[in-house]
Design a protein around this motif. Structure first.
Motif, PDB file in Angstrom:
ATOM      1  N   SER A  84       0.780  -1.213   0.018  1.00 32.04           N
ATOM      2  CA  SER A  84       0.101   0.067  -0.102  1.00 32.04           C
ATOM      3  C   SER A  84       0.907   1.315   0.083  1.00 32.04           C
ATOM      4  O   SER A  84       2.054   1.161   0.548  1.00 32.04           O
ATOM      5  CB  SER A  84      -0.948   0.112   1.230  1.00 32.04           C
ATOM      6  OG  SER A  84      -0.170   0.176   2.347  1.00 32.04           O
ATOM      7  N   LEU A  85       0.158   2.249  -0.564  1.00 28.54           N
ATOM      8  CA  LEU A  85       0.785   3.732  -0.434  1.00 28.54           C
ATOM      9  C   LEU A  85      -0.039   4.649   0.420  1.00 28.54           C
ATOM     10  O   LEU A  85      -1.326   4.388   0.845  1.00 28.54           O
ATOM     11  CB  LEU A  85       0.865   4.193  -1.733  1.00 28.54           C
ATOM     12  CG  LEU A  85       1.295   3.240  -3.169  1.00 28.54           C
ATOM     13  CD1 LEU A  85       1.276   4.193  -4.210  1.00 28.54           C
ATOM     14  CD2 LEU A  85       2.911   2.973  -2.586  1.00 28.54           C
ATOM     15  N   ASP A  86       0.736   5.929   0.959  1.00 31.61           N
ATOM     16  CA  ASP A  86      -0.096   6.762   1.719  1.00 31.61           C
ATOM     17  C   ASP A  86      -1.172   7.275   0.551  1.00 31.61           C
ATOM     18  O   ASP A  86      -0.844   7.295  -0.592  1.00 31.61           O
ATOM     19  CB  ASP A  86       0.400   7.514   2.571  1.00 31.61           C
ATOM     20  CG  ASP A  86       1.369   8.590   1.673  1.00 31.61           C
ATOM     21  OD1 ASP A  86       1.461   8.651   0.504  1.00 31.61           O
ATOM     22  OD2 ASP A  86       2.411   8.931   2.518  1.00 31.61           O
ATOM     23  N   TYR A  87      -1.775   8.190   1.100  1.00 34.06           N
ATOM     24  CA  TYR A  87      -2.806   8.928  -0.150  1.00 34.06           C
ATOM     25  C   TYR A  87      -2.206   9.810  -0.972  1.00 34.06           C
ATOM     26  O   TYR A  87      -2.470  10.198  -2.239  1.00 34.06           O
ATOM     27  CB  TYR A  87      -3.720   9.791   0.563  1.00 34.06           C
ATOM     28  CG  TYR A  87      -3.622  11.001   1.303  1.00 34.06           C
ATOM     29  CD1 TYR A  87      -3.711  12.363   0.663  1.00 34.06           C
ATOM     30  CD2 TYR A  87      -2.939  11.146   2.582  1.00 34.06           C
ATOM     31  CE1 TYR A  87      -3.427  13.706   1.309  1.00 34.06           C
ATOM     32  CE2 TYR A  87      -2.543  12.223   3.124  1.00 34.06           C
ATOM     33  CZ  TYR A  87      -2.933  13.476   2.418  1.00 34.06           C
ATOM     34  OH  TYR A  87      -2.548  14.730   3.051  1.00 34.06           O
ATOM     35  N   LYS A  88      -0.775  10.371  -0.596  1.00 29.66           N
ATOM     36  CA  LYS A  88      -0.035  11.217  -1.589  1.00 29.66           C
ATOM     37  C   LYS A  88       0.934  10.466  -2.306  1.00 29.66           C
ATOM     38  O   LYS A  88       1.821  10.788  -3.254  1.00 29.66           O
ATOM     39  CB  LYS A  88       0.879  12.189  -0.809  1.00 29.66           C
ATOM     40  CG  LYS A  88       0.149  13.197   0.237  1.00 29.66           C
ATOM     41  CD  LYS A  88       1.043  13.977   0.910  1.00 29.66           C
ATOM     42  CE  LYS A  88       0.261  15.173   1.473  1.00 29.66           C
ATOM     43  NZ  LYS A  88       1.088  16.276   1.980  1.00 29.66           N
ATOM     44  N   GLY A  89       1.038   8.995  -2.264  1.00 32.99           N
ATOM     45  CA  GLY A  89       1.678   8.069  -3.368  1.00 32.99           C
ATOM     46  C   GLY A  89       2.897   7.622  -2.658  1.00 32.99           C
ATOM     47  O   GLY A  89       3.852   7.113  -3.471  1.00 32.99           O
ATOM     48  N   GLN A  90       3.387   7.838  -1.482  1.00 27.78           N
ATOM     49  CA  GLN A  90       4.586   7.355  -0.821  1.00 27.78           C
ATOM     50  C   GLN A  90       4.451   5.794  -0.209  1.00 27.78           C
ATOM     51  O   GLN A  90       3.171   5.656   0.299  1.00 27.78           O
ATOM     52  CB  GLN A  90       5.104   8.148   0.310  1.00 27.78           C
ATOM     53  CG  GLN A  90       5.387   9.388  -0.257  1.00 27.78           C
ATOM     54  CD  GLN A  90       6.361   9.561  -1.322  1.00 27.78           C
ATOM     55  OE1 GLN A  90       7.607   9.031  -1.120  1.00 27.78           O
ATOM     56  NE2 GLN A  90       6.066  10.442  -2.387  1.00 27.78           N
ATOM     57  N   PRO A  91       5.282   5.012  -0.339  1.00 20.35           N
ATOM     58  CA  PRO A  91       5.272   3.713   0.263  1.00 20.35           C
ATOM     59  C   PRO A  91       4.839   3.854   1.576  1.00 20.35           C
ATOM     60  O   PRO A  91       5.351   4.302   2.477  1.00 20.35           O
ATOM     61  CB  PRO A  91       6.795   3.092   0.028  1.00 20.35           C
ATOM     62  CG  PRO A  91       7.166   4.033  -1.206  1.00 20.35           C
ATOM     63  CD  PRO A  91       6.674   5.148  -1.024  1.00 20.35           C
ATOM     64  N   LEU A  92       3.659   2.971   2.191  1.00 16.02           N
ATOM     65  CA  LEU A  92       3.183   3.032   3.410  1.00 16.02           C
ATOM     66  C   LEU A  92       3.583   1.531   3.902  1.00 16.02           C
ATOM     67  O   LEU A  92       4.087   1.383   5.028  1.00 16.02           O
ATOM     68  CB  LEU A  92       1.737   3.352   3.303  1.00 16.02           C
ATOM     69  CG  LEU A  92       0.942   3.331   4.774  1.00 16.02           C
ATOM     70  CD1 LEU A  92       1.626   4.377   5.578  1.00 16.02           C
ATOM     71  CD2 LEU A  92      -0.542   3.486   4.478  1.00 16.02           C
ATOM     72  N   ASN A  93       2.895   0.526   3.421  1.00 19.14           N
ATOM     73  CA  ASN A  93       3.482  -1.036   3.651  1.00 19.14           C
ATOM     74  C   ASN A  93       4.038  -1.723   2.799  1.00 19.14           C
ATOM     75  O   ASN A  93       3.559  -1.614   1.697  1.00 19.14           O
ATOM     76  CB  ASN A  93       1.995  -1.568   3.784  1.00 19.14           C
ATOM     77  CG  ASN A  93       2.367  -2.978   4.534  1.00 19.14           C
ATOM     78  OD1 ASN A  93       3.429  -3.517   4.495  1.00 19.14           O
ATOM     79  ND2 ASN A  93       1.193  -3.625   5.508  1.00 19.14           N
TER      80      ASN A  93
END
Length: 416
Positions: free
Chosen positions: A91-100
């Motif tokens: 997953s990514l955060d809403y801004k498109g950065q790697p989250l998981n």
């Protein structure tokens, strides 16, 4: 079904879910039609959107579907592909950065599915090249050389992890029917795509494992054979390992050595979905000996799924025979797969009662599952007929793939 696809399902995603500010697609619209613009963006949702609009363009040739599919492809490649280690971020955060950043092979499978479908629809080599690189990632990091089959997950850099669960609802076992189902599905589509590219005599390059191929370079017979061999093997995994020979249902969770785990579970939606996906894989694989083995199993698995049917044509989700717990909610995705599964039995085996089951479920969907006011489909209805007002209209697990694919499958099959 074409009307539902082009007037109800696809416009919802084109008008409500495209994130023009941060790129890609929004992560969530809840059951009350409220947009959560800051929700995480899941690989599964984005790969399924890519598949849906690619397939819709391939079948219906609407240029707006191509535009959405291309937008989805470009965002997926630039944000979800891990350029350092390969594979796909969860997953990514809403801004498109790697989250998981974990590597869930279920998600990588859907990435292959979406990218290979875009390649089929457009002839795009970049999408095919990435699909092949992801195929290599699964074969290198997920395949069990000792017992056969594919594990569930690893860390970002392909190291073992203790918790391999696909979701909090799943049992923690190293192998599952669900992940194998969504590896056989993209492998079949990738193999079909490669054969179609090969038919155009454009294949001349052997990719290294994990490599991203240069744009404009296609693949030779050797690569087609490698994907075809993996497809043949996973077909045998379903017929020889995942199928329960006593009940004809598909077992759900397994230890590394294929010992069944988590009790005696029956998932009727996965049974009927697998019945047609397994058949499709064997048809695409093209070996008459394999098809002769698979086709009786296809019919047995579909027959076993009847246990989940209700008189109104709908199908319940699953049951745990060990505990007696029954999940009898009527999920949108189960109804969609129910229609395709029974239509497949009718189409290939001439079973008129199967056609009746498909039609009854379609009538149930139109009356109870489709949201005619706001677009898309509700998550589910409860057994008493009341609407599920908790689970999302669109989100990490709620996408246009099951219902959109149902429509596209029937459109294509009726044309045949």
């Amino acid at each position: 079904m074409q009307d539902v696809l082009v007037k109800n399902i696809l416009p919802f995603w084109q008008t409500k879910m495209i994130d023009r500010e941060n790129g890609g697609f929004y992560g969530r619209i809840d059951s009350q039609e409220v947009l959560h613009a800051d929700a995480e963006k899941g690989a599964i949702l984005n790969a399924r959107i890519l598949w849906t609009f690619s397939a819709a363009y391939r079948v219906l040739k609407d240029e707006s579907y191509l535009e959405t599919a291309t937008y989805a492809k470009d965002y997926f490649i630039s944000h979800f592909i891990d350029q350092e280690y390969g594979g796909v971020y969860w997953s990514l955060d809403y801004k498109g950065q790697p989250l998981n950043t974990r590597k869930q092979f279920y998600a990588i499978g859907f990435a292959i599915y979406g990218l290979s479908e875009y390649a089929r629809a457009t002839g795009d080599h970049e999408a095919l090249d990435y699909a092949l690189a992801l195929f290599d990632s699964i074969e290198e990091h997920a395949f069990d050389h000792e017992y056969n089959g594919y594990i569930e997950a690893t860390s970002r850099d392909w190291q073992p992890i203790a918790d391999m669960r696909l979701s909090e609802l799943d049992a923690n076992f190293p192998k599952s029917q669900n992940t194998h189902l969504h590896i056989i599905e993209p492998y079949a589509n990738l193999y079909r795509c490669l054969k179609e590219f090969r038919a155009k005599e454009s294949c001349d390059y052997v990719p290294a494992i994990g490599a991203v191929l240069p744009v404009g370079i296609s693949v030779p017979q050797e690569t087609i054979d490698r994907v075809g061999g993996a497809l043949t093997n996973i077909i045998s995994i379903f017929t020889d390992r995942i199928l329960n020979p006593e009940t004809h249902h598909l077992d759900l969770f397994f230890e590394m050595d294929w010992t069944r785990g988590a009790g005696h579970l029956e998932s009727y939606g996965h049974d009927i979905e697998c019945s047609w996906l397994l058949h499709e894989a064997a048809l695409i694989q093209g070996d008459p000996v394999i098809l002769e083995k698979v086709e009786p199993i296809v019919q047995m698995v579909a027959k076993a799924s009847e246990k989940g049917l209700r008189p109104d044509g709908s199908m319940i989700h699953e049951a745990n025979l060990s505990t007696g717990h029954v999940d009898d909610d009527l999920h949108w995705w189960v109804q969609a797969e129910n229609v395709v599964g029974w239509y497949n039995i009718y189409q290939h085996f001439g079973d008129e009662s199967a056609l009746e089951k498909a039609i009854r479920c379609w009538e149930y969907i139109k009356a109870q599952i489709i949201d005619w006011e706001h677009g898309e489909w509700h998550w589910s209805r409860h057994p008493d007929g009341s609407l599920n007002t908790v689970d999302d209209k669109a989100g990490f697990w709620k996408c246009p793939y099951h219902n959109g694919r149902m429509c596209l499958e029937i459109i294509e099959r009726v044309k045949i």
